[in-house]
Design a protein around this motif. Structure first.
Motif, PDB file in Angstrom:
ATOM      1  N   ASN A  47       1.125  -1.195   0.082  1.00 50.53           N
ATOM      2  CA  ASN A  47       0.158  -0.492  -0.096  1.00 50.53           C
ATOM      3  C   ASN A  47       0.757   1.043   0.118  1.00 50.53           C
ATOM      4  OD1 ASN A  47      -3.077  -1.342   0.145  1.00 50.53           O
ATOM      5  ND2 ASN A  47      -1.898  -2.157   1.837  1.00 50.53           N
ATOM      6  N   THR A  62       3.972   0.335   2.617  1.00 48.07           N
ATOM      7  CA  THR A  62       3.462  -0.445   3.778  1.00 48.07           C
ATOM      8  C   THR A  62       3.225  -1.011   3.354  1.00 48.07           C
ATOM      9  OG1 THR A  62       2.901   1.521   4.895  1.00 48.07           O
ATOM     10  CG2 THR A  62       2.696  -0.782   5.769  1.00 48.07           C
ATOM     11  N   ASP A  64       2.068  -5.175   3.512  1.00 47.65           N
ATOM     12  CA  ASP A  64       1.630  -6.167   4.649  1.00 47.65           C
ATOM     13  C   ASP A  64       1.533  -7.441   4.408  1.00 47.65           C
ATOM     14  OD1 ASP A  64      -0.539  -6.702   6.080  1.00 47.65           O
ATOM     15  OD2 ASP A  64      -1.958  -6.055   6.072  1.00 47.65           O
ATOM     16  N   TYR A  65       2.572  -9.013   5.428  1.00 44.85           N
ATOM     17  CA  TYR A  65       2.879 -10.214   5.148  1.00 44.85           C
ATOM     18  C   TYR A  65       2.061 -10.816   5.971  1.00 44.85           C
ATOM     19  CZ  TYR A  65       5.869 -13.410   3.770  1.00 44.85           C
ATOM     20  OH  TYR A  65       6.564 -14.928   2.947  1.00 44.85           O
ATOM     21  N   THR A  66       1.648 -11.516   5.228  1.00 43.32           N
ATOM     22  CA  THR A  66       0.589 -11.976   6.542  1.00 43.32           C
ATOM     23  C   THR A  66       0.572 -13.908   5.722  1.00 43.32           C
ATOM     24  OG1 THR A  66      -1.400 -12.550   4.795  1.00 43.32           O
ATOM     25  CG2 THR A  66      -1.005 -10.830   7.131  1.00 43.32           C
ATOM     26  N   PRO A  71      -0.126 -12.177  11.383  1.00 40.72           N
ATOM     27  CA  PRO A  71       0.600 -11.525  10.252  1.00 40.72           C
ATOM     28  C   PRO A  71       2.246 -12.387  10.119  1.00 40.72           C
ATOM     29  CG  PRO A  71       0.001 -10.881  11.693  1.00 40.72           C
ATOM     30  CD  PRO A  71      -0.970 -12.209  12.319  1.00 40.72           C
ATOM     31  N   GLU A  73       5.999 -12.165  11.694  1.00 40.65           N
ATOM     32  CA  GLU A  73       6.449 -10.998  12.326  1.00 40.65           C
ATOM     33  C   GLU A  73       8.508 -11.307  11.980  1.00 40.65           C
ATOM     34  OE1 GLU A  73       7.766  -9.847  16.162  1.00 40.65           O
ATOM     35  OE2 GLU A  73       6.543 -11.175  16.078  1.00 40.65           O
ATOM     36  N   THR A  91       9.329  -7.242   8.976  1.00 39.88           N
ATOM     37  CA  THR A  91       8.158  -7.124   9.207  1.00 39.88           C
ATOM     38  C   THR A  91       8.629  -6.920  10.572  1.00 39.88           C
ATOM     39  OG1 THR A  91       8.197  -9.130   9.389  1.00 39.88           O
ATOM     40  CG2 THR A  91       7.235  -7.871   7.043  1.00 39.88           C
ATOM     41  N   ASP A  94       3.060  -6.646  13.408  1.00 42.58           N
ATOM     42  CA  ASP A  94       1.371  -7.024  13.378  1.00 42.58           C
ATOM     43  C   ASP A  94       1.914  -7.101  11.378  1.00 42.58           C
ATOM     44  OD1 ASP A  94       0.388  -5.792  15.109  1.00 42.58           O
ATOM     45  OD2 ASP A  94       1.365  -4.255  14.130  1.00 42.58           O
ATOM     46  N   LEU A  96       3.773  -5.846   9.550  1.00 42.37           N
ATOM     47  CA  LEU A  96       4.219  -4.883   8.527  1.00 42.37           C
ATOM     48  C   LEU A  96       5.715  -4.006   8.122  1.00 42.37           C
ATOM     49  CD1 LEU A  96       1.436  -2.171  10.225  1.00 42.37           C
ATOM     50  CD2 LEU A  96       1.294  -4.156   8.033  1.00 42.37           C
ATOM     51  N   THR A  98       7.323  -0.977   6.669  1.00 45.52           N
ATOM     52  CA  THR A  98       7.179   0.240   6.138  1.00 45.52           C
ATOM     53  C   THR A  98       8.763   0.938   6.053  1.00 45.52           C
ATOM     54  OG1 THR A  98       5.188   0.786   7.929  1.00 45.52           O
ATOM     55  CG2 THR A  98       6.316   2.610   6.548  1.00 45.52           C
ATOM     56  N   SER A 121       4.486  -8.947  -4.238  1.00 40.14           N
ATOM     57  CA  SER A 121       3.144  -8.272  -3.820  1.00 40.14           C
ATOM     58  C   SER A 121       2.773  -8.125  -4.910  1.00 40.14           C
ATOM     59  CB  SER A 121       3.520  -6.479  -3.081  1.00 40.14           C
ATOM     60  OG  SER A 121       4.604  -6.245  -3.981  1.00 40.14           O
TER      61      SER A 121
END
Length: 230
Positions: A47, A62, A64-66, A71, A73, A91, A94, A96, A98, A121
């Motif tokens: 994002n 940002t 966002d890795y899940t 999440p 980490e 990450t 959460d 994330l 950034t 991504s």
């Protein structure tokens, strides 16, 4: 085609519900309809704080890795501008990572990222626009006698040492250079009776759009108070 899906069947009354699944996803299948129940695969979603900015502004990317909804980490995420690696960020709790990006030139950029697990991504497009300055122009007199002098002055928000073109109608009458605070002046002595319509023009540059001031009218008359152009 779902030929690669494995499944198990559940008998409910007269219906048989087949639940197929892959390594990362679980589906519900009934009467040839396939419904995703849960995605438990790795996902990396990129994002941005803004997709359109002005020159000199920054963006925040940002990732966002899940894994499913959990999440991921302490994973390394590489951020790319096109094919150029710009930084690697781990990450947080959460999931994330950034990255703040600044000093982008005018143009369009495509950012993406990839995790240390080779999860890629989506791509995010960013457009950097030229700055739009302001320019003003005023006259110290709106009406003068033929042969009388008056002064035009203005300010260009770009700053000092910049060229500003001064027009009377369609005729270029001078090219001025802005001072310390972007100011410029021109003293004129008019002899032609009638209306003079002035405007100041900045042609723009590598990081600035071109702009034109509002028109400024000065009437030149033969007798004080009687306009030569009605």
């Amino acid at each position: 085609s779902y030929d690669d899906l494995q499944s198990f069947d559940v008998k409910l009354d007269e219906d048989t519900i087949s639940i197929p699944f892959t390594d990362n996803q679980v589906y519900l299948q009934k009467n040839f309809e396939l419904i995703l129940l849960k995605d438990i695969g790795y996902r990396l979603l990129l994002n941005t704080s803004s997709t359109v900015i002005d020159y000199g502004e920054e963006i925040v990317l940002t990732a966002d890795y899940t894994l499913g909804s959990v999440p991921v980490e302490d994973a390394s995420v590489e951020f790319y501008n096109g094919e150029t690696l710009i930084d690697t960020v781990d990450t947080d709790e959460d999931g994330l990572a950034t990255l703040t990006v600044s000093d982008l030139g005018i143009g369009t950029y495509n950012f993406s990222c990839v995790s240390s697990d080779d999860v890629y991504s989506n791509m995010v497009g960013i457009t950097v626009n030229k700055l739009v300055p302001t320019i003003s122009l005023v006259a110290d007199k709106s009406e003068v006698l033929s042969g009388e002098s008056y002064t035009l002055s203005g300010v260009l928000s770009v700053g000092s040492g910049v060229s500003v073109k001064l027009y009377n109608g369609q005729t270029l009458i001078d090219t001025l250079t802005t001072g310390t605070n972007g100011e410029f002046t021109k003293t004129i002595t008019s002899t032609d009776i009638g209306i003079n319509t002035f405007r100041a023009v900045f042609d723009g540059g590598s990081i600035y759009e071109g702009v034109t001031s509002s028109n400024v009218n000065v009437f030149v008359v033969t007798t004080q108070g009687i306009k030569g152009a009605q």
